[in-house]
Design a protein around this motif. Sequence first.
Motif, PDB file in Angstrom:
ATOM      1  N   GLY A  72      41.753  29.769  41.672  1.00 17.70           N
ATOM      2  CA  GLY A  72      41.586  28.443  41.110  1.00 17.70           C
ATOM      3  C   GLY A  72      40.185  28.169  40.610  1.00 17.70           C
ATOM      4  O   GLY A  72      39.925  27.188  39.953  1.00 17.70           O
ATOM      5  N   ASN A  73      39.251  29.038  40.934  1.00 17.39           N
ATOM      6  CA  ASN A  73      37.869  28.871  40.492  1.00 17.39           C
ATOM      7  C   ASN A  73      37.328  30.257  40.206  1.00 17.39           C
ATOM      8  O   ASN A  73      36.550  30.796  40.983  1.00 17.39           O
ATOM      9  N   PRO A  74      37.771  30.896  39.108  1.00 14.81           N
ATOM     10  CA  PRO A  74      37.395  32.286  38.850  1.00 14.81           C
ATOM     11  C   PRO A  74      35.934  32.435  38.427  1.00 14.81           C
ATOM     12  O   PRO A  74      35.610  32.614  37.271  1.00 14.81           O
ATOM     13  N   ALA A  75      35.033  32.324  39.382  1.00 14.16           N
ATOM     14  CA  ALA A  75      33.610  32.455  39.092  1.00 14.16           C
ATOM     15  C   ALA A  75      32.974  33.352  40.138  1.00 14.16           C
ATOM     16  O   ALA A  75      33.433  33.430  41.274  1.00 14.16           O
ATOM     17  N   ASN A  76      31.905  34.022  39.741  1.00 17.83           N
ATOM     18  CA  ASN A  76      31.188  34.847  40.697  1.00 17.83           C
ATOM     19  C   ASN A  76      30.265  33.968  41.537  1.00 17.83           C
ATOM     20  O   ASN A  76      30.290  32.745  41.431  1.00 17.83           O
ATOM     21  N   CYS A  77      29.431  34.562  42.347  1.00 17.16           N
ATOM     22  CA  CYS A  77      28.564  33.797  43.255  1.00 17.16           C
ATOM     23  C   CYS A  77      27.561  32.928  42.511  1.00 17.16           C
ATOM     24  O   CYS A  77      27.019  31.990  43.080  1.00 17.16           O
ATOM     25  N   LYS A  78      27.303  33.226  41.254  1.00 14.55           N
ATOM     26  CA  LYS A  78      26.352  32.432  40.470  1.00 14.55           C
ATOM     27  C   LYS A  78      27.064  31.382  39.628  1.00 14.55           C
ATOM     28  O   LYS A  78      26.461  30.715  38.816  1.00 14.55           O
ATOM     29  N   GLY A  79      28.375  31.240  39.813  1.00 13.41           N
ATOM     30  CA  GLY A  79      29.129  30.235  39.075  1.00 13.41           C
ATOM     31  C   GLY A  79      29.509  30.648  37.669  1.00 13.41           C
ATOM     32  O   GLY A  79      29.977  29.841  36.885  1.00 13.41           O
ATOM     33  N   VAL A  80      29.324  31.921  37.320  1.00 16.63           N
ATOM     34  CA  VAL A  80      29.666  32.424  35.987  1.00 16.63           C
ATOM     35  C   VAL A  80      31.102  32.940  36.017  1.00 16.63           C
ATOM     36  O   VAL A  80      31.489  33.653  36.939  1.00 16.63           O
ATOM     37  N   TYR A  81      31.903  32.573  34.988  1.00 18.61           N
ATOM     38  CA  TYR A  81      33.291  33.017  34.939  1.00 18.61           C
ATOM     39  C   TYR A  81      33.370  34.536  34.886  1.00 18.61           C
ATOM     40  O   TYR A  81      32.704  35.173  34.079  1.00 18.61           O
ATOM     41  N   VAL A  82      34.170  35.093  35.750  1.00 23.22           N
ATOM     42  CA  VAL A  82      34.474  36.527  35.719  1.00 23.22           C
ATOM     43  C   VAL A  82      35.944  36.705  36.061  1.00 23.22           C
ATOM     44  O   VAL A  82      36.425  36.123  37.024  1.00 23.22           O
ATOM     45  N   PRO A  83      36.678  37.448  35.261  1.00 20.62           N
ATOM     46  CA  PRO A  83      38.069  37.726  35.635  1.00 20.62           C
ATOM     47  C   PRO A  83      38.087  38.732  36.779  1.00 20.62           C
ATOM     48  O   PRO A  83      37.074  39.375  37.071  1.00 20.62           O
ATOM     49  N   ALA A  84      39.221  38.859  37.412  1.00 23.24           N
ATOM     50  CA  ALA A  84      39.371  39.890  38.431  1.00 23.24           C
ATOM     51  C   ALA A  84      39.115  41.246  37.786  1.00 23.24           C
ATOM     52  O   ALA A  84      39.334  41.422  36.586  1.00 23.24           O
ATOM     53  N   ALA A  85      38.639  42.191  38.560  1.00 17.57           N
ATOM     54  CA  ALA A  85      38.333  43.507  38.006  1.00 17.57           C
ATOM     55  C   ALA A  85      38.586  44.594  39.043  1.00 17.57           C
ATOM     56  O   ALA A  85      38.362  44.386  40.236  1.00 17.57           O
ATOM     57  N   LEU A  86      39.042  45.733  38.566  1.00 17.01           N
ATOM     58  CA  LEU A  86      39.208  46.918  39.392  1.00 17.01           C
ATOM     59  C   LEU A  86      37.959  47.769  39.238  1.00 17.01           C
ATOM     60  O   LEU A  86      37.506  48.013  38.121  1.00 17.01           O
ATOM     61  N   HIS A  87      37.381  48.209  40.353  1.00 19.80           N
ATOM     62  CA  HIS A  87      36.189  49.060  40.335  1.00 19.80           C
ATOM     63  C   HIS A  87      36.514  50.393  40.988  1.00 19.80           C
ATOM     64  O   HIS A  87      37.280  50.445  41.959  1.00 19.80           O
ATOM     65  N   ALA A  88      35.902  51.465  40.467  1.00 19.79           N
ATOM     66  CA  ALA A  88      36.020  52.796  41.056  1.00 19.79           C
ATOM     67  C   ALA A  88      34.618  53.328  41.310  1.00 19.79           C
ATOM     68  O   ALA A  88      33.732  53.201  40.460  1.00 19.79           O
ATOM     69  N   PHE A  89      34.417  53.907  42.497  1.00 19.41           N
ATOM     70  CA  PHE A  89      33.109  54.429  42.887  1.00 19.41           C
ATOM     71  C   PHE A  89      33.254  55.861  43.396  1.00 19.41           C
ATOM     72  O   PHE A  89      34.264  56.209  44.021  1.00 19.41           O
ATOM     73  N   ASN A  90      32.235  56.683  43.149  1.00 19.74           N
ATOM     74  CA  ASN A  90      32.172  58.023  43.718  1.00 19.74           C
ATOM     75  C   ASN A  90      32.180  57.867  45.237  1.00 19.74           C
ATOM     76  O   ASN A  90      31.384  57.114  45.794  1.00 19.74           O
ATOM     77  N   ALA A  91      33.065  58.570  45.935  1.00 19.79           N
ATOM     78  CA  ALA A  91      33.232  58.380  47.376  1.00 19.79           C
ATOM     79  C   ALA A  91      32.022  58.835  48.187  1.00 19.79           C
ATOM     80  O   ALA A  91      31.841  58.396  49.315  1.00 19.79           O
ATOM     81  N   THR A  92      31.180  59.690  47.642  1.00 18.55           N
ATOM     82  CA  THR A  92      30.008  60.171  48.366  1.00 18.55           C
ATOM     83  C   THR A  92      28.793  59.293  48.126  1.00 18.55           C
ATOM     84  O   THR A  92      28.117  58.880  49.066  1.00 18.55           O
ATOM     85  N   THR A  93      28.530  58.976  46.852  1.00 20.13           N
ATOM     86  CA  THR A  93      27.303  58.246  46.504  1.00 20.13           C
ATOM     87  C   THR A  93      27.525  56.746  46.286  1.00 20.13           C
ATOM     88  O   THR A  93      26.566  55.983  46.239  1.00 20.13           O
ATOM     89  N   LEU A  94      28.767  56.338  46.101  1.00 22.30           N
ATOM     90  CA  LEU A  94      29.161  54.964  45.751  1.00 22.30           C
ATOM     91  C   LEU A  94      28.571  54.505  44.424  1.00 22.30           C
ATOM     92  O   LEU A  94      28.419  53.323  44.179  1.00 22.30           O
ATOM     93  N   GLN A  95      28.266  55.460  43.535  1.00 26.94           N
ATOM     94  CA  GLN A  95      27.887  55.103  42.169  1.00 26.94           C
ATOM     95  C   GLN A  95      29.161  54.726  41.424  1.00 26.94           C
ATOM     96  O   GLN A  95      30.201  55.370  41.575  1.00 26.94           O
TER      97      GLN A  95
END
Length: 153
Positions: A72-95
């Motif tokens: 109901g309030n799609p904003a990040n911690c700074k109040g900027v609109y961001v849609p939901a997102a899928l993220h992928a990270f290297n399992a060893t380095t988390l890059q």
Amino acid sequence: MLYYSATDANINVQPLPINAYQLGTSGRPIPSPPTASTAALFCNYAPTPAVSSNGTIAGSGIVWGIENPKSGNPANCKGVYVPAALHAFNATTLQQLYTSGALTTKIGFVKGFPTPTIFQGQVYMGTTAGPDNNLPAVDVFGLCSTVPTGCLQ
């Protein structure tokens, strides 16, 4: 490895990363500080990490997490609109290896604490659709050779 993320439930939400902890010999406490942390920060709802790999190929591990803005309030911690997102990270380095936030077609809204589901090289994410975002839907991500949209590159 143990992957963990949490957000501060206080009114002033503190964005936090996904952290990785190298587990050692049984009976020992989890080490502090973490072995690795994501540069991407999550707030409102911390992601529930899911891990996949390409069989027994060393170094192919991926940690998946869903960035879930407040319902109901799609904003990040700074109040900027961001849609939901899928993220992928290297399992060893988390890059970060991938984010669906860069796609021109945005994914649906997510509710609660969704966990990415990985099956046969594709990542499934429960979302909502429809004019009021109240119809259940599933977004599917995979390699461009197998899925025409939402390609992981």
